[in-house]
Design a protein around this motif. Structure first.
Motif, PDB file in Angstrom:
ATOM      1  N   GLY A  40       0.819  -1.310  -0.067  1.00  0.00           N
ATOM      2  CA  GLY A  40      -0.071   0.023  -0.064  1.00  0.00           C
ATOM      3  C   GLY A  40       0.662   1.117   0.085  1.00  0.00           C
ATOM      4  N   ASN A  41       1.045   1.787   1.141  1.00  0.00           N
ATOM      5  CA  ASN A  41       1.841   3.078   1.412  1.00  0.00           C
ATOM      6  C   ASN A  41       3.219   2.491   1.711  1.00  0.00           C
ATOM      7  OD1 ASN A  41      -0.023   4.730   0.473  1.00  0.00           O
ATOM      8  ND2 ASN A  41      -0.487   5.603   2.496  1.00  0.00           N
ATOM      9  N   ILE A  42       4.258   3.646   1.635  1.00  0.00           N
ATOM     10  CA  ILE A  42       5.675   3.300   1.906  1.00  0.00           C
ATOM     11  C   ILE A  42       6.343   4.502   2.677  1.00  0.00           C
ATOM     12  CG2 ILE A  42       6.165   1.510   0.006  1.00  0.00           C
ATOM     13  CD1 ILE A  42       6.838   3.742  -1.748  1.00  0.00           C
ATOM     14  N   ALA A  43       7.472   4.224   3.330  1.00  0.00           N
ATOM     15  CA  ALA A  43       7.982   5.383   4.226  1.00  0.00           C
ATOM     16  C   ALA A  43       9.369   5.005   4.253  1.00  0.00           C
ATOM     17  CB  ALA A  43       7.351   5.575   5.625  1.00  0.00           C
ATOM     18  N   PHE A  44      10.230   6.129   4.310  1.00  0.00           N
ATOM     19  CA  PHE A  44      11.512   6.003   4.703  1.00  0.00           C
ATOM     20  C   PHE A  44      12.066   6.474   6.175  1.00  0.00           C
ATOM     21  CE2 PHE A  44      11.926   4.648  -0.028  1.00  0.00           C
ATOM     22  CZ  PHE A  44      12.726   3.818   0.032  1.00  0.00           C
ATOM     23  N   THR A  45      12.880   5.895   6.791  1.00  0.00           N
ATOM     24  CA  THR A  45      13.490   6.323   7.848  1.00  0.00           C
ATOM     25  C   THR A  45      14.716   7.241   7.398  1.00  0.00           C
ATOM     26  OG1 THR A  45      14.857   4.495   8.269  1.00  0.00           O
ATOM     27  CG2 THR A  45      12.703   4.297   9.237  1.00  0.00           C
ATOM     28  N   PRO A  46      15.382   8.255   8.432  1.00  0.00           N
ATOM     29  CA  PRO A  46      16.397   9.003   8.136  1.00  0.00           C
ATOM     30  C   PRO A  46      17.788   8.031   7.582  1.00  0.00           C
ATOM     31  CG  PRO A  46      15.394   9.854  10.082  1.00  0.00           C
ATOM     32  CD  PRO A  46      14.779   8.381   9.623  1.00  0.00           C
ATOM     33  N   ASP A  47      17.745   6.748   8.134  1.00  0.00           N
ATOM     34  CA  ASP A  47      18.708   5.752   7.682  1.00  0.00           C
ATOM     35  C   ASP A  47      18.483   4.828   6.585  1.00  0.00           C
ATOM     36  OD1 ASP A  47      17.069   4.330   9.198  1.00  0.00           O
ATOM     37  OD2 ASP A  47      18.627   3.495  10.626  1.00  0.00           O
ATOM     38  N   ASN A  48      17.448   5.133   5.801  1.00  0.00           N
ATOM     39  CA  ASN A  48      16.975   4.697   4.456  1.00  0.00           C
ATOM     40  C   ASN A  48      16.488   3.196   4.723  1.00  0.00           C
ATOM     41  OD1 ASN A  48      16.920   5.531   2.102  1.00  0.00           O
ATOM     42  ND2 ASN A  48      18.494   4.107   1.276  1.00  0.00           N
ATOM     43  N   GLN A  49      15.807   2.873   5.914  1.00  0.00           N
ATOM     44  CA  GLN A  49      14.905   1.600   6.069  1.00  0.00           C
ATOM     45  C   GLN A  49      13.654   2.058   5.441  1.00  0.00           C
ATOM     46  OE1 GLN A  49      14.916  -0.189  10.033  1.00  0.00           O
ATOM     47  NE2 GLN A  49      15.727   1.682  10.695  1.00  0.00           N
ATOM     48  N   LEU A  50      13.100   0.936   4.342  1.00  0.00           N
ATOM     49  CA  LEU A  50      11.839   1.050   3.936  1.00  0.00           C
ATOM     50  C   LEU A  50      10.744   0.302   4.552  1.00  0.00           C
ATOM     51  CD1 LEU A  50      11.514   0.510  -0.286  1.00  0.00           C
ATOM     52  CD2 LEU A  50       9.622  -0.076   1.546  1.00  0.00           C
ATOM     53  N   ILE A  51       9.841   0.998   5.091  1.00  0.00           N
ATOM     54  CA  ILE A  51       8.756   0.628   5.607  1.00  0.00           C
ATOM     55  C   ILE A  51       7.633   0.570   5.004  1.00  0.00           C
ATOM     56  CG2 ILE A  51       7.584   0.571   8.150  1.00  0.00           C
ATOM     57  CD1 ILE A  51      10.659  -0.010   8.269  1.00  0.00           C
ATOM     58  N   PHE A  52       6.807  -0.350   5.022  1.00  0.00           N
ATOM     59  CA  PHE A  52       5.759  -0.090   3.999  1.00  0.00           C
ATOM     60  C   PHE A  52       4.268  -0.897   4.755  1.00  0.00           C
ATOM     61  CE2 PHE A  52       7.790  -4.016   3.122  1.00  0.00           C
ATOM     62  CZ  PHE A  52       6.939  -5.234   2.858  1.00  0.00           C
ATOM     63  N   SER A  53       3.034  -0.554   4.182  1.00  0.00           N
ATOM     64  CA  SER A  53       1.869  -1.332   4.809  1.00  0.00           C
ATOM     65  C   SER A  53       1.614  -2.409   3.484  1.00  0.00           C
ATOM     66  CB  SER A  53       0.647  -0.347   4.855  1.00  0.00           C
ATOM     67  OG  SER A  53       0.456   0.381   3.508  1.00  0.00           O
ATOM     68  N   HIS A  54       1.067  -3.501   4.030  1.00  0.00           N
ATOM     69  CA  HIS A  54       0.507  -4.556   3.053  1.00  0.00           C
ATOM     70  C   HIS A  54      -0.806  -3.815   2.906  1.00  0.00           C
ATOM     71  CE1 HIS A  54       3.505  -7.705   4.006  1.00  0.00           C
ATOM     72  NE2 HIS A  54       3.730  -7.508   2.616  1.00  0.00           N
ATOM     73  N   HIS A  55      -1.325  -3.691   1.584  1.00  0.00           N
ATOM     74  CA  HIS A  55      -2.751  -3.252   1.473  1.00  0.00           C
ATOM     75  C   HIS A  55      -3.824  -3.793   2.220  1.00  0.00           C
ATOM     76  CE1 HIS A  55      -5.823  -0.764  -0.528  1.00  0.00           C
ATOM     77  NE2 HIS A  55      -4.817   0.020  -1.143  1.00  0.00           N
ATOM     78  N   PRO A  56      -4.492  -3.249   2.982  1.00  0.00           N
ATOM     79  CA  PRO A  56      -5.498  -3.738   3.736  1.00  0.00           C
ATOM     80  C   PRO A  56      -6.670  -4.219   2.858  1.00  0.00           C
ATOM     81  CG  PRO A  56      -5.506  -1.467   3.928  1.00  0.00           C
ATOM     82  CD  PRO A  56      -4.447  -1.660   3.235  1.00  0.00           C
ATOM     83  N   PHE A  57      -6.822  -3.782   1.530  1.00  0.00           N
ATOM     84  CA  PHE A  57      -7.939  -4.288   0.822  1.00  0.00           C
ATOM     85  C   PHE A  57      -7.836  -5.881   0.674  1.00  0.00           C
ATOM     86  CE2 PHE A  57      -9.378  -5.231  -3.572  1.00  0.00           C
ATOM     87  CZ  PHE A  57     -10.862  -4.506  -3.442  1.00  0.00           C
ATOM     88  N   TYR A  58      -6.384  -6.440   0.863  1.00  0.00           N
ATOM     89  CA  TYR A  58      -6.595  -7.622   0.790  1.00  0.00           C
ATOM     90  C   TYR A  58      -6.557  -8.654   2.165  1.00  0.00           C
ATOM     91  CZ  TYR A  58      -5.574  -6.719  -4.004  1.00  0.00           C
ATOM     92  OH  TYR A  58      -5.541  -6.416  -5.430  1.00  0.00           O
ATOM     93  N   SER A  59      -6.777  -7.845   3.158  1.00  0.00           N
ATOM     94  CA  SER A  59      -6.692  -8.471   4.377  1.00  0.00           C
ATOM     95  C   SER A  59      -5.624  -9.402   4.860  1.00  0.00           C
ATOM     96  CB  SER A  59      -8.043  -9.263   4.719  1.00  0.00           C
ATOM     97  OG  SER A  59      -9.112  -8.699   4.487  1.00  0.00           O
ATOM     98  N   PRO A  60      -4.363  -8.527   4.847  1.00  0.00           N
ATOM     99  CA  PRO A  60      -3.015  -9.180   5.112  1.00  0.00           C
ATOM    100  C   PRO A  60      -2.925  -9.767   6.484  1.00  0.00           C
ATOM    101  CG  PRO A  60      -2.646  -6.952   4.973  1.00  0.00           C
ATOM    102  CD  PRO A  60      -4.096  -7.216   4.872  1.00  0.00           C
ATOM    103  N   ASP A  61      -2.266 -10.946   6.695  1.00  0.00           N
ATOM    104  CA  ASP A  61      -1.855 -11.141   8.130  1.00  0.00           C
ATOM    105  C   ASP A  61      -1.015 -10.158   8.685  1.00  0.00           C
ATOM    106  OD1 ASP A  61      -3.759 -13.305   8.231  1.00  0.00           O
ATOM    107  OD2 ASP A  61      -2.119 -14.560   7.191  1.00  0.00           O
TER     108      ASP A  61
END
Length: 373
Positions: A40-61
């Motif tokens: 779904g959405n993505i974010a970066f921390t200042p030290d370049n870690q890529l954090i993301f959501s699994h799209h809730p449309f698909y009800s992810p675990d």
């Protein structure tokens, strides 16, 4: 008007900054991740870690993940926070929107309606690997149908601004709004609900020649209409830009006005400006020069609205199906997810068209951006 070479960046930036309407060239789209579940959405921390959501449309675990390689991830912040359980709400229930701030705190919007808990904003400090703070969004800041799903972090005015597209259970977009949370007090309030700038326009979302529909109240197919979706803010914390997904207009309002809880609802709507034309879009981001980037969900493209308020295509790929979240990275690129929402079975007579892998792309923007926008 600036000269063509007035604002060039280092050699890693593919082309110069502000350009005339006919001078914006497309940037190369590179695939940086191929994942087993929809992003779904993505974010970066200042030290370049890529954090993301699994799209809730698909009800992810696993609701939120951290990229560990081109094809792998681990639960973020950990497995426990991705596991709903009784007796506590210290877990992530239903997540789409997230954003990192410059201190390394990832702010995660938990919409809450999957297990029926109060919507909340969870801050996880990646430097201390600990919970920073939880802000709650109870009624009337949220309502039946709320789907708060994108965020701006405004340190200057001490506020969070969250776009609520109003298409959660029971919502139809007609009461879309912006939720404002005070960073000190934690008080959340709902503004611009049902305003012309937040609700969807009467336009279809059309992908590959097919209008996206869902069963209406009469059982017949009804065009999906999505309210306030993308939201971002300029580098000076002066203007907040936002838009309904279903609609041809980007709007803006001064952050100082949006943050001011003494302004009456009727007066606040008068302070909204229509900014520019756009296609139906999901995410919004911005660079240091004020160029707006948006995910054009119908056409497998990322667009940019330059500061002359003209729209251009800047990145595209045939596999960029339903480009969704978009954000800047410390490496100077913009990153965008392709969630494949429009390929889901419900839009294709029960036959799923979505397939693995789910892609994350990057491209060079006109100018660098910053992670908290």
């Amino acid at each position: 008007m600036r000269s063509k070479l007035a604002t060039c960046f280092v050699a890693s930036i593919a082309f110069c900054g502000i350009a005339a309407a006919d001078e914006v060239a497309q940037s190369k789209s590179e695939v940086v991740a191929k994942l087993p579940f929809s992003v779904g959405n993505i974010a970066f921390t200042p030290d370049n870690q890529l954090i993301f959501s699994h799209h809730p449309f698909y009800s992810p675990d696993v609701r939120v993940g951290k990229l560990t390689s081109e094809t792998t991830f681990e639960p973020f912040p950990n497995a426990e926070w991705n596991t709903p359980r009784e007796g506590t709400d210290h877990y992530l229930d239903n997540v789409l929107g997230l954003r990192s701030d410059e201190d390394g705190v990832v702010w995660i919007i938990d919409m809450g309606f999957r297990t029926g808990i109060t919507p909340k904003l969870v801050g996880w400090n990646t430097r201390t690997d600990s919970l920073e703070r939880i802000y709650y969004m109870p009624k009337p800041a949220t309502r039946d149908g709320s789907q708060p799903q994108d965020i701006v972090i405004d340190r200057k005015h001490g506020k969070f601004y969250i776009a609520d597209e109003d298409i959660g259970p029971g919502g139809d977009g007609s009461q879309a709004a912006i939720i404002v949370i005070d960073m000190k007090t934690g008080i959340a309030r709902r503004v611009l609900e049902g305003d012309a700038s937040t609700v969807p326009e009467d336009v279809a979302i059309t992908v590959d020649g097919k209008d996206l529909t869902v069963p209406g109240s009469d059982g017949k197919p009804a065009i999906i209409k999505v309210g306030c979706d993308g939201i971002t803010m300029d580098v000076n914390s002066e203007w907040v830009y936002y838009a309904p997904l279903s609609g041809r207009s980007v709007y803006r309002i001064r952050a100082a006005d949006l943050a001011d809880d003494s302004i009456a609802a009727g007066d606040l709507t008068k302070k909204v400006e229509r900014y520019a034309d756009k296609p139906n879009n999901g995410g919004l981001s911005i660079d240091y020069q004020g160029n707006l980037y948006l995910t054009a969900v119908e056409t497998k493209e990322v667009g940019v609205i330059t500061t002359d308020k003209k729209y251009h295509v800047i990145a595209t790929d045939p596999e960029m199906v339903w480009p969704d979240g978009i954000t800047s990275s410390p490496d100077g690129y913009m990153y965008v997810s392709a969630s494949q929402v429009s390929a889901a079975a419900m839009f294709h007579d029960g036959v799923a068209q979505n397939k693995t892998p789910y892609l994350i792309y990057r491209f060079k923007p006109l100018a660098p951006g910053y992670i908290s926008r």
